[in-house]
Design an enzyme around this catalytic site. Structure first.
Site, mmCIF file in Angstrom:
data_model
loop_
_atom_site.group_PDB
_atom_site.id
_atom_site.type_symbol
_atom_site.label_atom_id
_atom_site.label_comp_id
_atom_site.label_asym_id
_atom_site.label_seq_id
_atom_site.Cartn_x
_atom_site.Cartn_y
_atom_site.Cartn_z
ATOM 1 N N TYR A 23 44.182 4.257 83.546
ATOM 2 C CA TYR A 23 44.967 5.622 81.889
ATOM 3 C C TYR A 23 43.390 5.561 81.535
ATOM 4 O O TYR A 23 43.756 6.551 80.286
ATOM 5 C CB TYR A 23 45.934 4.973 81.127
ATOM 6 C CG TYR A 23 46.796 4.274 83.073
ATOM 7 C CD1 TYR A 23 47.703 5.419 83.406
ATOM 8 C CD2 TYR A 23 47.426 3.201 83.009
ATOM 9 C CE1 TYR A 23 48.156 5.045 84.155
ATOM 10 C CE2 TYR A 23 48.336 3.078 84.017
ATOM 11 C CZ TYR A 23 48.841 3.637 84.733
ATOM 12 O OH TYR A 23 49.923 3.809 85.839
ATOM 13 N N ASN A 75 55.648 12.652 79.090
ATOM 14 C CA ASN A 75 55.480 11.788 80.066
ATOM 15 C C ASN A 75 56.488 10.781 80.443
ATOM 16 O O ASN A 75 56.759 9.538 79.965
ATOM 17 C CB ASN A 75 54.105 11.123 79.925
ATOM 18 C CG ASN A 75 53.355 10.556 80.768
ATOM 19 O OD1 ASN A 75 54.378 9.393 82.406
ATOM 20 N ND2 ASN A 75 51.585 10.107 80.246
ATOM 21 N N ASP A 88 68.677 14.187 83.676
ATOM 22 C CA ASP A 88 69.988 14.837 83.421
ATOM 23 C C ASP A 88 70.094 15.172 82.116
ATOM 24 O O ASP A 88 70.698 16.432 81.565
ATOM 25 C CB ASP A 88 71.617 13.557 83.794
ATOM 26 C CG ASP A 88 71.995 13.711 84.955
ATOM 27 O OD1 ASP A 88 70.654 14.450 85.995
ATOM 28 O OD2 ASP A 88 72.853 12.700 85.704
ATOM 29 N N HIS A 101 50.859 14.026 83.410
ATOM 30 C CA HIS A 101 50.812 12.361 83.982
ATOM 31 C C HIS A 101 49.688 12.406 83.239
ATOM 32 O O HIS A 101 48.826 13.023 83.727
ATOM 33 C CB HIS A 101 51.072 11.883 85.341
ATOM 34 C CG HIS A 101 52.884 12.214 85.583
ATOM 35 N ND1 HIS A 101 53.671 11.267 84.932
ATOM 36 C CD2 HIS A 101 53.082 12.802 85.889
ATOM 37 C CE1 HIS A 101 55.342 11.330 85.431
ATOM 38 N NE2 HIS A 101 54.570 12.059 85.885
ATOM 39 N N LEU A 102 48.984 10.700 83.022
ATOM 40 C CA LEU A 102 47.862 10.900 82.992
ATOM 41 C C LEU A 102 47.039 10.668 84.252
ATOM 42 O O LEU A 102 45.818 11.689 84.508
ATOM 43 C CB LEU A 102 47.648 9.895 82.034
ATOM 44 C CG LEU A 102 48.008 9.443 80.775
ATOM 45 C CD1 LEU A 102 48.355 8.586 80.520
ATOM 46 C CD2 LEU A 102 46.970 10.343 80.082
ATOM 47 N N SER A 103 47.379 10.236 84.776
ATOM 48 C CA SER A 103 47.061 9.571 86.656
ATOM 49 C C SER A 103 47.194 10.909 87.169
ATOM 50 O O SER A 103 48.365 11.355 87.317
ATOM 51 C CB SER A 103 46.968 7.929 86.818
ATOM 52 O OG SER A 103 48.059 8.079 87.400
#
Length: 154
Positions: A23, A75, A88, A101-103
């Protein structure tokens, strides 16, 4: 001028110290500051929330509609693979959003390959570390430029 909401899911408060090989070493405060600078340069409002609690993220999404938020960058972290309720909420308010997303979730464990959000998102950005947020925010700017939000009058 638009209002953008950035939502950070569980464990992202640990950025900078949690598994830095995955991360990175930037903290969440570092990322938020970069995003705030980018938004101010464009004349937009930016709000943030990080929560480890699913219901807090859901409540914030509900509030976003009432507040007239124009776009969400989220995220969902581990909720990506588990939270129908969060999905939802996003579908229910109808605010366009980018999943971030970081990865690169697709180069990790198989259980991380499924997202409950990507099929209803404007787009997905992953795998660029903290720059994923900046790219997601740029996508929000591009979307808003093409779909000008109505101006609110007080």
């Amino acid at each position: 001028m638009a209002t953008i909401l950035v939502l950070h899911g569980p464990n992202l408060n640990l950025l900078g110290t949690r598994e830095p090989e995955i991360y990175g070493r930037e903290t969440l405060a570092d990322i938020d500051q970069k995003l705030m600078t980018l938004c101010l340069e464009r004349g937009h409002h930016l709000h943030f929330l990080q929560s480890n609690a699913e219901y807090e993220l859901i409540d914030r999404i509900h509030d976003a509609r009432r507040e007239g938020v124009n776009f969400i960058v989220i995220n969902p972290a581990a909720f990506t693979h588990t939270s129908v309720a969060l999905r939802d909420a996003l579908a229910g308010v109808g605010i366009p959003f980018v999943e971030c997303h970081l990865s690169n979730v697709f180069s990790r464990e198989a259980f991380r390959h499924h997202s409950y959000f990507s099929d209803i998102a404007v787009g997905v950005v992953c795998g660029f570390g903290s720059q994923s947020y900046e790219l997601a925010l740029q996508a929000a700017f591009n979307y808003l430029d093409k779909n000008k939000p109505e101006q609110k009058h007080s």
